[in-house]
Design a protein around this motif. Structure first.
Motif, PDB file in Angstrom:
ATOM      1  N   LEU A 179      26.856  81.323  51.677  1.00 58.33           N
ATOM      2  CA  LEU A 179      27.318  80.552  50.770  1.00 58.33           C
ATOM      3  C   LEU A 179      26.767  80.800  49.497  1.00 58.33           C
ATOM      4  O   LEU A 179      27.734  80.133  48.064  1.00 58.33           O
ATOM      5  CB  LEU A 179      26.301  79.155  51.239  1.00 58.33           C
ATOM      6  CG  LEU A 179      26.561  78.207  52.340  1.00 58.33           C
ATOM      7  CD1 LEU A 179      26.017  77.223  52.774  1.00 58.33           C
ATOM      8  CD2 LEU A 179      28.211  77.519  51.625  1.00 58.33           C
ATOM      9  N   TYR A 180      25.962  81.850  49.337  1.00 60.21           N
ATOM     10  CA  TYR A 180      25.306  81.936  47.943  1.00 60.21           C
ATOM     11  C   TYR A 180      26.183  82.968  47.123  1.00 60.21           C
ATOM     12  O   TYR A 180      26.717  83.495  46.150  1.00 60.21           O
ATOM     13  CB  TYR A 180      23.241  82.661  48.358  1.00 60.21           C
ATOM     14  CG  TYR A 180      22.872  82.699  46.447  1.00 60.21           C
ATOM     15  CD1 TYR A 180      22.516  82.847  45.632  1.00 60.21           C
ATOM     16  CD2 TYR A 180      23.330  84.748  46.578  1.00 60.21           C
ATOM     17  CE1 TYR A 180      22.186  83.059  45.101  1.00 60.21           C
ATOM     18  CE2 TYR A 180      22.667  85.132  45.459  1.00 60.21           C
ATOM     19  CZ  TYR A 180      22.586  84.536  44.825  1.00 60.21           C
ATOM     20  OH  TYR A 180      22.058  85.092  43.420  1.00 60.21           O
TER      21      TYR A 180
ATOM     22  N   ASN B 245      21.428  77.516  43.728  1.00 61.85           N
ATOM     23  CA  ASN B 245      20.921  78.801  43.133  1.00 61.85           C
ATOM     24  C   ASN B 245      19.502  78.929  42.750  1.00 61.85           C
ATOM     25  O   ASN B 245      18.469  80.495  43.320  1.00 61.85           O
ATOM     26  CB  ASN B 245      21.655  79.185  42.143  1.00 61.85           C
ATOM     27  CG  ASN B 245      23.211  80.107  42.647  1.00 61.85           C
ATOM     28  OD1 ASN B 245      23.551  80.127  43.676  1.00 61.85           O
ATOM     29  ND2 ASN B 245      24.049  79.776  41.262  1.00 61.85           N
TER      30      ASN B 245
ATOM     31  N   ARG C  73      29.996  82.974  47.893  1.00 59.54           N
ATOM     32  CA  ARG C  73      30.209  82.170  47.230  1.00 59.54           C
ATOM     33  C   ARG C  73      30.749  81.088  46.437  1.00 59.54           C
ATOM     34  O   ARG C  73      31.026  81.263  45.530  1.00 59.54           O
ATOM     35  CB  ARG C  73      30.905  81.433  48.241  1.00 59.54           C
ATOM     36  CG  ARG C  73      31.976  79.902  48.088  1.00 59.54           C
ATOM     37  CD  ARG C  73      32.457  79.491  49.368  1.00 59.54           C
ATOM     38  NE  ARG C  73      33.444  78.535  48.766  1.00 59.54           N
ATOM     39  CZ  ARG C  73      34.543  78.893  49.220  1.00 59.54           C
ATOM     40  NH1 ARG C  73      34.740  80.042  50.390  1.00 59.54           N
ATOM     41  NH2 ARG C  73      35.992  77.566  48.953  1.00 59.54           N
ATOM     42  N   VAL C  74      29.261  80.865  45.812  1.00 59.24           N
ATOM     43  CA  VAL C  74      28.939  80.092  44.974  1.00 59.24           C
ATOM     44  C   VAL C  74      28.657  81.147  43.186  1.00 59.24           C
ATOM     45  O   VAL C  74      29.769  80.894  42.233  1.00 59.24           O
ATOM     46  CB  VAL C  74      27.760  79.472  44.891  1.00 59.24           C
ATOM     47  CG1 VAL C  74      27.048  79.121  43.388  1.00 59.24           C
ATOM     48  CG2 VAL C  74      27.762  78.178  46.089  1.00 59.24           C
ATOM     49  N   ASN C  75      28.663  81.882  43.621  1.00 57.66           N
ATOM     50  CA  ASN C  75      28.363  83.723  42.921  1.00 57.66           C
ATOM     51  C   ASN C  75      29.319  83.577  42.385  1.00 57.66           C
ATOM     52  O   ASN C  75      29.413  85.111  41.696  1.00 57.66           O
ATOM     53  CB  ASN C  75      27.211  83.692  42.556  1.00 57.66           C
ATOM     54  CG  ASN C  75      25.701  83.276  42.692  1.00 57.66           C
ATOM     55  OD1 ASN C  75      25.895  83.147  42.045  1.00 57.66           O
ATOM     56  ND2 ASN C  75      25.190  83.049  43.345  1.00 57.66           N
ATOM     57  N   HIS C  76      30.528  83.809  43.777  1.00 55.12           N
ATOM     58  CA  HIS C  76      31.271  84.479  43.564  1.00 55.12           C
ATOM     59  C   HIS C  76      31.896  86.390  43.263  1.00 55.12           C
ATOM     60  O   HIS C  76      31.997  87.035  43.127  1.00 55.12           O
ATOM     61  CB  HIS C  76      32.447  84.234  42.026  1.00 55.12           C
ATOM     62  CG  HIS C  76      32.831  83.086  42.351  1.00 55.12           C
ATOM     63  ND1 HIS C  76      33.499  82.144  42.724  1.00 55.12           N
ATOM     64  CD2 HIS C  76      32.382  82.275  41.200  1.00 55.12           C
ATOM     65  CE1 HIS C  76      33.435  80.923  42.223  1.00 55.12           C
ATOM     66  NE2 HIS C  76      32.784  80.975  41.441  1.00 55.12           N
TER      67      HIS C  76
ATOM     68  N   CYS D  48      23.670  70.071  45.146  1.00 51.54           N
ATOM     69  CA  CYS D  48      24.250  71.556  44.248  1.00 51.54           C
ATOM     70  C   CYS D  48      24.584  72.599  44.239  1.00 51.54           C
ATOM     71  O   CYS D  48      23.240  73.049  44.537  1.00 51.54           O
ATOM     72  CB  CYS D  48      24.728  70.287  43.304  1.00 51.54           C
ATOM     73  SG  CYS D  48      22.800  70.420  41.591  1.00 51.54           S
ATOM     74  N   SER D  49      24.953  73.222  43.664  1.00 54.29           N
ATOM     75  CA  SER D  49      25.553  74.998  43.308  1.00 54.29           C
ATOM     76  C   SER D  49      24.178  75.315  42.357  1.00 54.29           C
ATOM     77  O   SER D  49      23.458  75.931  42.489  1.00 54.29           O
ATOM     78  CB  SER D  49      26.925  75.026  43.000  1.00 54.29           C
ATOM     79  OG  SER D  49      27.279  75.128  41.932  1.00 54.29           O
TER      80      SER D  49
END
Length: 428
Positions: A237-238, A11, A240-243, A6-7
């Motif tokens: 991906l990192y 992280n 994108r997950v953390n905007h 999961c996100s």
């Protein structure tokens, strides 16, 4: 990472891996740090983990450097998680002078907006500052002439990379920062391994480019690559997950095909292999880690253009590959302007140069030399690059010319006293 996460857990895994890399940076002694005193039992004292290390973070606004800035802030700037102590400054190099666009101010405003989200101070340096000229227009014209002198895109990218690296060294020394953080990803390192090998830099540049830390030339600056174990997909991906906001900045290869330069070709080749064989990037890096590069004892062991170390045997091999004389007269390019004083009077009797008119004589603080005149003291890979520079060759940055002048002076001195030097085998 092959297991689905999961996100939140993703992280945590990324942050834990990055903290391990930062701890390696913390444990690495500075390049110009004084030797640690020895205690009574013969062991050096344990270093205080709360001691602040001065670090310069190279930030371009791209995805990798943006993720690096966010991860460093999580490790250093977050008071709740702060276990690694660094005094961080952000360096942004403005390269708008090499592009025919007016987006420099808008990009700088975006860079400032992103960096203001963190507590780290921002330092802005223009790429043309590498020429250290009093006139900004003159420096800009010299930089553009330097890049226009390259006849191929591959040579232009190499010249730009070496110029950018030289400026980072100079800014770091000026700010008193002996460590520079780069956001180079594993994919980029794998592609550079193939590119460097193909362009004749496999023996000296590959061990430097793939290493976690590298000291180049006589500069007291050490480059660190804490993102070298992260794939480009993981960084994307990192982000994108953390905007994380990234800034699309044009480069020399923008809107070019994959065969336009060797860098673009190898990047496309590595990405295609990585998509079919997921372990391609890490296999390339682990194979390159087995290479051992030369160590720098003095200026004689480093190329004045790319600052990578090479042994005296490699230097002799490079001189044999070069089709220009091994010794370059620093005053030959301006003999018409200073011919009235050079070679006459006191200067003629001493075999010296007046140093006037910027001819690059012994009394001139910054010798004026063209990029092609550095060929005799350059490494084999830079000699290949210089073959793709048009004639007349553009002027080299003063730091490169000064370094080459010092190397040639030491070589001439060693040649003069060569009969009186005891070699290691004779000394035994």
């Amino acid at each position: 990472m092959s297991d689905p996460l999961c996100s939140v857990h993703f992280n945590e895994v990324i942050l834990k891996r990055f903290k391990n890399m930062m701890m390696r940076l913390k444990e690495t002694e500075s390049a110009n740090a004084p030797p640690a005193p020895v205690t009574v039992d013969g062991r050096p004292p344990r270093r205080n983990k709360r001691e602040m290390d001065k670090v310069l973070l190279a930030f371009s606004g791209g995805m990798c450097s943006r993720a690096l800035l966010h991860l460093v802030n999580e490790c250093v700037g977050n008071a709740k998680r702060k276990k690694i102590f660094f005094d961080v400054s952000i360096l942004y190099i403005d390269e708008s002078a090499i592009h025919d666009s007016d987006d420099g101010e808008a990009i700088l405003a975006q860079i400032t907006s992103i960096t203001q989200q963190h507590e780290f101070p921002l330092v802005v340096a223009k790429l043309e500052d590498v020429y250290q000229s009093d006139s900004a227009r003159s420096s800009r014209d010299q930089l553009r002439a330097l890049l226009r002198g390259a006849t191929t895109l591959s040579a232009s990218e190499d010249v730009l990379q070496h110029t950018r690296q030289l400026l980072m060294h100079q800014v770091a020394v000026g700010l008193g920062r002996d460590r520079v953080l780069l956001g180079t990803s594993a994919n980029r390192i794998a592609a550079s391994i193939i590119t460097s090998t193909a362009r004749g830099r496999g023996g000296n540049a590959v061990p430097v480019d793939q290493s976690f830390s590298s000291s180049q030339g006589h500069f007291p600056t050490t480059f660190f690559r804490p993102m070298k174990d992260f794939l480009l997909k993981e960084i994307a991906l990192y982000s994108r997950v953390n905007h994380l906001e990234c800034i699309p900045i044009p480069t020399l290869g923008t809107m070019r095909g994959p065969k336009a330069s060797m860098d673009l070709l190898t990047e496309t080749f590595v990405e295609r292999l990585q998509s079919e064989f997921p372990h391609t990037v890490h296999t390339l890096i682990k194979s390159a880690e087995k290479l051992q590069g030369a160590t720098i004892a003095d200026d004689q062991g480093a190329c004045p253009i790319c600052f990578t170390p090479f042994t005296h045997a490699e230097r002799r091999k490079a001189q044999l590959a070069s089709r220009v004389p091994a010794a370059v007269d620093a005053c030959s390019s301006n003999s018409s302007s200073c011919g009235s004083s050079c070679g006459s009077g006191d200067n003629a009797s001493t075999g010296g140069c007046c140093g006037g008119n910027g001819c690059g004589g012994k009394s001139s603080p910054v010798p004026d030399a063209s990029l092609a005149s550095l060929r005799s003291v350059a490494c084999y890979g830079c000699q290949i690059m210089l073959k793709e520079v048009s004639s007349p060759a553009p002027s080299a940055p003063p730091a490169m010319a000064q370094r080459a002048h010092r190397i040639m002076s030491k070589a001439d001195m060693r040649r003069e006293i060569g009969d009186y030097i005891l070699e290691e085998a004779e000394d035994r």
